[in-house]
Design a protein around this motif. Structure first.
Motif, PDB file in Angstrom:
ATOM      1  N   ALA A  73       5.223 -71.822  16.824  1.00 29.54           N
ATOM      2  CA  ALA A  73       6.131 -71.726  17.880  1.00 29.54           C
ATOM      3  C   ALA A  73       6.314 -73.074  18.351  1.00 29.54           C
ATOM      4  CB  ALA A  73       5.439 -71.032  18.919  1.00 29.54           C
ATOM      5  N   PHE A  74       5.423 -74.029  18.040  1.00 27.66           N
ATOM      6  CA  PHE A  74       5.531 -75.282  18.753  1.00 27.66           C
ATOM      7  C   PHE A  74       5.596 -76.610  17.748  1.00 27.66           C
ATOM      8  CE2 PHE A  74       4.068 -72.594  22.287  1.00 27.66           C
ATOM      9  CZ  PHE A  74       4.960 -72.888  23.163  1.00 27.66           C
ATOM     10  N   GLU A  75       5.763 -77.544  17.844  1.00 28.27           N
ATOM     11  CA  GLU A  75       5.733 -78.853  16.950  1.00 28.27           C
ATOM     12  C   GLU A  75       5.449 -80.038  18.156  1.00 28.27           C
ATOM     13  OE1 GLU A  75      10.597 -79.947  16.675  1.00 28.27           O
ATOM     14  OE2 GLU A  75       9.806 -78.111  15.628  1.00 28.27           O
ATOM     15  N   TRP A  76       4.960 -81.054  17.559  1.00 29.99           N
ATOM     16  CA  TRP A  76       4.462 -82.308  18.294  1.00 29.99           C
ATOM     17  C   TRP A  76       5.695 -82.935  18.790  1.00 29.99           C
ATOM     18  CZ3 TRP A  76      -0.102 -83.421  19.687  1.00 29.99           C
ATOM     19  CH2 TRP A  76      -1.185 -82.954  18.742  1.00 29.99           C
TER      20      TRP A  76
ATOM     21  N   ASP B 170      17.535 -76.175  21.104  1.00 27.58           N
ATOM     22  CA  ASP B 170      16.599 -75.322  20.833  1.00 27.58           C
ATOM     23  C   ASP B 170      16.992 -74.052  20.671  1.00 27.58           C
ATOM     24  OD1 ASP B 170      14.511 -77.434  20.483  1.00 27.58           O
ATOM     25  OD2 ASP B 170      14.033 -77.142  22.646  1.00 27.58           O
ATOM     26  N   VAL B 171      17.965 -73.549  21.165  1.00 24.40           N
ATOM     27  CA  VAL B 171      18.520 -72.130  21.491  1.00 24.40           C
ATOM     28  C   VAL B 171      19.337 -72.113  20.272  1.00 24.40           C
ATOM     29  CG1 VAL B 171      19.365 -70.246  22.555  1.00 24.40           C
ATOM     30  CG2 VAL B 171      17.776 -71.624  23.462  1.00 24.40           C
ATOM     31  N   ILE B 172      20.680 -72.616  20.371  1.00 23.59           N
ATOM     32  CA  ILE B 172      21.546 -72.641  19.504  1.00 23.59           C
ATOM     33  C   ILE B 172      21.688 -73.177  18.269  1.00 23.59           C
ATOM     34  CG2 ILE B 172      24.295 -73.001  19.171  1.00 23.59           C
ATOM     35  CD1 ILE B 172      24.479 -72.763  22.309  1.00 23.59           C
ATOM     36  N   VAL B 173      20.989 -74.289  18.015  1.00 26.81           N
ATOM     37  CA  VAL B 173      21.086 -74.985  16.709  1.00 26.81           C
ATOM     38  C   VAL B 173      19.917 -74.594  16.005  1.00 26.81           C
ATOM     39  CG1 VAL B 173      20.862 -77.047  15.616  1.00 26.81           C
ATOM     40  CG2 VAL B 173      22.365 -76.987  17.356  1.00 26.81           C
ATOM     41  N   HIS B 174      18.714 -74.651  16.784  1.00 28.28           N
ATOM     42  CA  HIS B 174      17.474 -74.417  15.890  1.00 28.28           C
ATOM     43  C   HIS B 174      17.001 -72.921  16.040  1.00 28.28           C
ATOM     44  CE1 HIS B 174      16.823 -78.457  14.408  1.00 28.28           C
ATOM     45  NE2 HIS B 174      17.190 -78.801  15.654  1.00 28.28           N
ATOM     46  N   ARG B 175      17.407 -72.287  16.871  1.00 28.19           N
ATOM     47  CA  ARG B 175      17.267 -70.755  16.902  1.00 28.19           C
ATOM     48  C   ARG B 175      15.818 -70.388  17.444  1.00 28.19           C
ATOM     49  NH1 ARG B 175      21.200 -67.005  15.875  1.00 28.19           N
ATOM     50  NH2 ARG B 175      23.128 -68.027  14.885  1.00 28.19           N
ATOM     51  N   ARG B 176      15.433 -71.418  18.213  1.00 30.25           N
ATOM     52  CA  ARG B 176      13.765 -71.076  18.509  1.00 30.25           C
ATOM     53  C   ARG B 176      13.802 -69.817  19.668  1.00 30.25           C
ATOM     54  NH1 ARG B 176      11.015 -76.535  19.284  1.00 30.25           N
ATOM     55  NH2 ARG B 176       9.159 -75.484  19.584  1.00 30.25           N
ATOM     56  N   VAL B 177      14.891 -69.513  19.880  1.00 31.08           N
ATOM     57  CA  VAL B 177      14.834 -68.328  20.692  1.00 31.08           C
ATOM     58  C   VAL B 177      16.077 -67.254  20.061  1.00 31.08           C
ATOM     59  CG1 VAL B 177      15.397 -67.236  23.019  1.00 31.08           C
ATOM     60  CG2 VAL B 177      14.251 -69.333  22.759  1.00 31.08           C
ATOM     61  N   GLY B 178      15.753 -66.019  19.797  1.00 30.96           N
ATOM     62  CA  GLY B 178      16.732 -65.369  19.349  1.00 30.96           C
ATOM     63  C   GLY B 178      18.197 -64.950  20.173  1.00 30.96           C
ATOM     64  N   HIS B 179      19.135 -65.130  19.443  1.00 30.91           N
ATOM     65  CA  HIS B 179      20.409 -64.731  20.063  1.00 30.91           C
ATOM     66  C   HIS B 179      21.497 -64.199  19.011  1.00 30.91           C
ATOM     67  CE1 HIS B 179      22.175 -68.292  18.664  1.00 30.91           C
ATOM     68  NE2 HIS B 179      20.981 -68.994  18.605  1.00 30.91           N
ATOM     69  N   ARG B 180      22.474 -64.017  19.492  1.00 31.28           N
ATOM     70  CA  ARG B 180      23.530 -63.515  18.452  1.00 31.28           C
ATOM     71  C   ARG B 180      24.728 -64.326  18.648  1.00 31.28           C
ATOM     72  NH1 ARG B 180      23.503 -57.179  17.909  1.00 31.28           N
ATOM     73  NH2 ARG B 180      21.149 -56.777  18.191  1.00 31.28           N
TER      74      ARG B 180
END
Length: 165
Positions: free
Chosen positions: A47-50, A97-107
């Protein structure tokens, strides 16, 4: 000071932060801070990175300025500057984090030319896994993809991520 001045200060800080983020990304994260940022240019295994530590590091000035401007009797403008830094952080999180890397699901599906351009520029940044040789270091503004592709082509294959499959 007037409310209009403070609101202007807030928005000026958000705009300034894009320049600050560019400089920090290009010359700190892809420089001496690569030891943390490198994790962001590799496939994430949890879930995380440095690299996430940068969010905490960049939140400190915002927190201190908000605290000082609201609670400690400092110049009230510091609270607005701190709020501007926090707003940029929220915009960055939502976009990066949300839109580009999709770390939180979305449509969400980008439809505007601006969003398509900024997402493509960020993906071109991630084509390079190495510390040096990448392109596009901003988050809210980016050169046209054709310009970035030409820059990558001039640099050759050094550090380019291998194709999947």
């Amino acid at each position: 000071m007037s409310l209009a001045f403070h609101i202007l200060l807030f928005f000026a800080t958000v705009i300034f932060m894009e320049g600050f983020a560019y400089v920090a990304h290009r010359w700190v994260m892809h420089g001496p801070g690569w030891f943390l940022h490198e994790s962001h240019h590799r496939p994430r295994t949890g879930a995380f990175e440095w690299n996430d530590l940068y969010a905490a590091i960049f939140a400190v000035p915002s927190f201190v300025l908000l605290l000082g401007g609201v609670q400690l009797g400092w110049w009230p403008g510091f609270a607005w500057i701190g709020a501007g830094i926090a707003a940029y952080g929220a915009i960055y999180f939502g976009f990066h984090d949300v839109i580009v890397h999709r770390r939180v699901g979305h449509r969400y599906v980008p439809r505007s030319r601006y969003m398509k351009r900024i997402i493509q520029a960020h993906r071109l940044h991630h084509v390079v896994e190495a510390k040096h040789g990448t392109v596009s270091f901003g988050f809210l503004w980016a050169p046209r993809p054709e310009v970035l592709k030409a820059q990558l082509a001039r640099r050759g294959k050094a550090g380019i991520r291998a194709a999947k499959g």
